[in-house]
Scaffold this active site. Structure first.
Site, short mmCIF file in Angstrom:
data_model
loop_
_atom_site.label_atom_id
_atom_site.label_comp_id
_atom_site.label_asym_id
_atom_site.label_seq_id
_atom_site.Cartn_x
_atom_site.Cartn_y
_atom_site.Cartn_z
N GLU A 176 0.91 -1.18 -0.13
CA GLU A 176 -0.12 -0.01 -0.08
C GLU A 176 0.92 1.32 0.07
O GLU A 176 0.97 1.90 1.05
CB GLU A 176 -1.00 0.09 1.27
CG GLU A 176 -2.00 1.28 1.39
CD GLU A 176 -2.78 1.48 2.41
OE1 GLU A 176 -3.59 2.37 2.30
OE2 GLU A 176 -2.62 0.68 3.14
N LYS A 213 -2.75 -1.92 -2.95
CA LYS A 213 -3.87 -1.06 -2.36
C LYS A 213 -3.27 0.19 -2.88
O LYS A 213 -2.33 0.82 -2.07
CB LYS A 213 -4.24 -1.12 -0.81
CG LYS A 213 -5.23 -0.38 -0.39
CD LYS A 213 -5.67 -0.95 1.05
CE LYS A 213 -6.78 0.23 1.56
NZ LYS A 213 -7.13 -0.06 2.89
#
Length: 297
Positions: A176, A213
């Site tokens: 992420e 993400k």
């Protein structure tokens, strides 16, 4: 690795719920839920209250595998129980939802337009406990604020280096590298980030697979090729401070991306709501996020 969970995350229709507020973000999450700081006297009290909030969400009839594929948990949530079962076991055995664990320890100070993760000194111990608790995957967050090539390279290098340790432990890492939605050059940051991610993906072996993400891109479908890469299990996006309506509208413009929202999921939930009011508010959020994840323009 649980192959049924892998198939669900890779091929299922739905989104991933982010229930991983921790540390410094917990008082804010509780305040938004209608629980002021005056309601608790210690950190233990605070974490019990946030676990009660997460339990209320997870046990709600609106929180089902018909629309939700996975849920990201905070470490203390993993170690607590719901109705006599560890949270991850309750999610999978009672709800059919794959459990993930947030493993990062927060962000370092900004340098070169980015914030790297703080060192995760107890990573191996955490991964061992995650395996014992039947966790499927992990999540770790960095932040990008400026289109600084060396800074973005450092973020992605760190994410994939730690990600390989997570893969070696038998878990699927969610990489992420968030791009701050308020960055004045957000689109340029995202182009550099995409290229750096591709470089690392192409270096992975056939046994090394990751999830991504990312912030919803300024340019629609900028990440479409990432969703098609053979080493990518799934690409999910965060709401990043957008309202649910705005995040959903932007998400609909991007093929192959599904949501992994936190604030946009829980924004209308309140501790003082009746069960009927709470479940209705959660259902509305789940329905709209699911629709944006599976129905594209």
């Amino acid at each position: 690795m649980n192959e049924k969970q892998l198939d669900l995350i890779k091929n299922g229709k739905g989104f991933i719920a982010a229930l991983d507020q921790s540390g410094g973000s917990t008082p804010k999450a509780l305040a938004e839920y209608g629980v002021p700081e005056s309601s608790y006297q210690s950190e233990d009290d605070m974490f019990k209250l946030v676990h009660d909030m997460r339990t209320r969400i997870i046990t709600s009839p609106a929180f089902t595998s018909d629309q939700i594929l996975g849920a990201i948990l905070f470490e203390q949530t993993m170690d607590r129980d719901i109705k006599g079962k560890y949270t991850a076991d309750y999610l999978w055995e009672e709800k059919g939802i794959a459990p993930f664990l947030k493993v990062d320890k927060g962000l370092d100070a900004e340098k070169d337009g980015v914030q790297l993760m703080k060192p995760i000194e107890d990573l191996n111990e955490t991964l061992g406990r995650a395996t014992e608790r039947n966790i499927f995957g992990t999540k770790m967050r960095s932040v990008i604020k400026e289109p600084n090539v060396s800074g973005i390279k450092a973020v992605v290098d760190q994410q994939f280096e730690i990600g390989k340790s997570i893969i070696a432990a038998g878990l699927v890492p969610i990489i992420e590298p968030e791009v701050n939605i308020h960055s004045e050059e957000k689109a340029k940051c995202e182009e550099i980030l995409r290229d750096e991610i591709f470089r690392h993906l192409n270096d992975l072996s056939e046994e090394e697979n990751v999830m991504l993400k990312l912030s919803i891109p300024t340019q629609a479908n900028l990440y479409k090729e990432l969703t098609e890469h053979p080493r990518v299990v799934r690409v999910v996006v965060l709401s990043g401070g957008y309202s649910r309506d705005v995040a959903n509208e932007k998400l609909r413009e991007n093929e192959g991306l599904i949501a992994s929202f936190s604030r946009a999921l829980s924004a209308d939930l309140n501790a003082n709501q009746s069960e009927e009011e709470f479940d209705a508010a959660l259902k509305d959020a789940v329905d709209t996020i699911y629709d944006a994840s599976v129905n594209k323009k």
